[in-house]
Design a protein around this motif. Structure first.
Motif, mmCIF file in Angstrom:
data_model
loop_
_atom_site.group_PDB
_atom_site.id
_atom_site.type_symbol
_atom_site.label_atom_id
_atom_site.label_comp_id
_atom_site.label_asym_id
_atom_site.label_seq_id
_atom_site.Cartn_x
_atom_site.Cartn_y
_atom_site.Cartn_z
ATOM 1 N N UNK A 66 52.304 32.231 46.289
ATOM 2 C CA UNK A 66 51.578 33.494 46.091
ATOM 3 C C UNK A 66 50.231 33.476 46.800
ATOM 4 N N UNK A 67 49.823 34.637 47.278
ATOM 5 C CA UNK A 67 48.525 34.770 47.941
ATOM 6 C C UNK A 67 47.417 34.487 46.932
ATOM 7 N N UNK A 68 46.632 33.472 47.212
ATOM 8 C CA UNK A 68 45.611 33.037 46.253
ATOM 9 C C UNK A 68 44.554 34.115 46.031
ATOM 10 N N UNK A 69 44.141 34.790 47.108
ATOM 11 C CA UNK A 69 43.119 35.823 46.976
ATOM 12 C C UNK A 69 43.647 37.022 46.174
ATOM 13 N N UNK A 70 44.929 37.357 46.414
ATOM 14 C CA UNK A 70 45.532 38.467 45.682
ATOM 15 C C UNK A 70 45.657 38.132 44.209
ATOM 16 N N UNK A 71 46.091 36.902 43.918
ATOM 17 C CA UNK A 71 46.225 36.485 42.528
ATOM 18 C C UNK A 71 44.876 36.444 41.832
ATOM 19 N N UNK A 72 43.874 36.002 42.559
ATOM 20 C CA UNK A 72 42.533 35.955 41.987
ATOM 21 C C UNK A 72 42.022 37.363 41.694
ATOM 22 N N UNK A 73 42.292 38.291 42.623
ATOM 23 C CA UNK A 73 41.870 39.677 42.414
ATOM 24 C C UNK A 73 42.572 40.279 41.202
ATOM 25 N N UNK A 74 43.880 39.996 41.059
ATOM 26 C CA UNK A 74 44.621 40.492 39.908
ATOM 27 C C UNK A 74 44.055 39.923 38.614
ATOM 28 N N UNK A 75 43.729 38.648 38.649
ATOM 29 C CA UNK A 75 43.194 38.004 37.451
ATOM 30 C C UNK A 75 41.837 38.584 37.065
ATOM 31 N N UNK A 76 40.984 38.810 38.077
ATOM 32 C CA UNK A 76 39.660 39.375 37.821
ATOM 33 C C UNK A 76 39.778 40.782 37.252
ATOM 34 N N UNK A 77 40.701 41.581 37.832
ATOM 35 C CA UNK A 77 40.879 42.949 37.348
ATOM 36 C C UNK A 77 41.403 42.954 35.922
ATOM 37 N N UNK A 78 42.297 42.004 35.611
ATOM 38 C CA UNK A 78 42.827 41.919 34.251
ATOM 39 C C UNK A 78 41.718 41.542 33.272
ATOM 40 N N UNK A 79 40.880 40.585 33.663
ATOM 41 C CA UNK A 79 39.766 40.184 32.810
ATOM 42 C C UNK A 79 38.776 41.325 32.635
ATOM 43 N N UNK A 80 38.521 42.066 33.717
ATOM 44 C CA UNK A 80 37.573 43.176 33.615
ATOM 45 C C UNK A 80 38.124 44.279 32.719
ATOM 46 N N UNK A 81 39.418 44.532 32.811
ATOM 47 C CA UNK A 81 40.023 45.567 31.965
ATOM 48 C C UNK A 81 39.863 45.212 30.489
ATOM 49 N N UNK A 82 40.105 43.936 30.160
ATOM 50 C CA UNK A 82 39.919 43.492 28.779
ATOM 51 C C UNK A 82 38.475 43.613 28.337
#
Length: 252
Positions: free
Chosen positions: A45-61
């Motif tokens: 998996x694209x590390x930058x994409x996964x990191x962006x998804x993780x950050x967005x998920x954390x921000x949503x919470x």
């Protein structure tokens, strides 16, 4: 418990740090069974994409938690959420001009480069204005005599903007549906934030603390500085709109 190699935060589980989003699993896959390095690289998996998804998920919470209990949770935010605070300031500053752009509709054709004039420039100006208010709030806390970090104040300031982002979002929806009362909703989101957020931030640090300089005076100084900057920005915005529309220009 897994320690983040970047910020040293203790994480319970997961592949990414809960605080900064850094990847926690650094091991490289082993090439077996004749599989090519290229195929493994493609499957990885694209590390930058996964990191962006993780950050967005954390921000949503983070956002939803503050939306449910803005005062209780926002008053406890620390500098660990500094980046989230900046993201919130950016979102808050962007939705207002987007709402105005949506509300203007066909009248935007009378303005040169309407998206640039109505969205991009005002959004950047708004970001500077809101950030300056957070700086004034930090100064008010320091004047009271408390040892608080700048990042902590900005993080708490941004957190308390979350309910007002929701108000702006409502105004944007009203503008998209042609409900022209959206202007009053935007005014509520703008002036409500200016009047309440600095006061709540200052009082959250000074609650139950006796100081020589009363916190109320620090809040008043914040308001004075904020409205001076607001008046200057509003004057520049009006002049820019006058120039864009060609008002008062000579026909000869």
């Amino acid at each position: 418990m897994v320690t983040c190699p970047n910020c040293h935060h203790q994480n319970d589980d997961g592949n990414f740090c809960e605080k900064c989003g850094t990847r926690l699993t650094e091991g490289e896959p082993v090439v077996t069974g004749g599989a090519s390095a290229a195929s493994i690289e493609a499957a990885r998996p694209n590390e930058h994409l996964e990191k962006a998804k993780n950050v967005s998920k954390l921000y949503f919470g983070y956002f939803m938690g503050l939306l449910k209990s803005p005062l209780a949770k926002g008053s406890q935010i620390s500098e660990g959420h500094f980046v989230n605070g900046l993201i919130t300031i950016i979102l808050y500053s962007l939705i207002l001009p987007l709402s105005m752009y949506a509300g203007i509709g066909e009248y935007g054709s009378y303005i040169d480069s309407p998206f640039l004039s109505i969205v991009i420039k005002p959004a950047l100006t708004m970001m500077v204005f809101v950030f300056l208010i957070s700086v004034f709030t930090f100064c008010a806390v320091k004047v009271v005599g408390l040892q608080v970090s700048f990042k902590s104040v900005v993080a708490r300031f941004g957190a308390l903007l979350v309910p007002f982002i929701t108000i702006f979002a409502l105004g944007l929806l009203m503008a998209l549906f042609g409900i022209y009362e959206f202007v009053f909703v935007l005014a509520l989101g703008l002036f409500g934030a200016i009047f309440t957020v600095p006061a709540i931030v200052v009082m959250s640090y000074t609650r139950n603390i006796t100081t020589k300089f009363d916190p109320l005076y620090g809040i008043i100084l914040t308001y004075v500085a904020s409205f001076i900057v607001f008046a200057l920005i509003l004057r520049g915005f009006i002049m820019n709109m006058v120039d864009s529309l060609g008002i008062f220009s000579s026909p000869f």
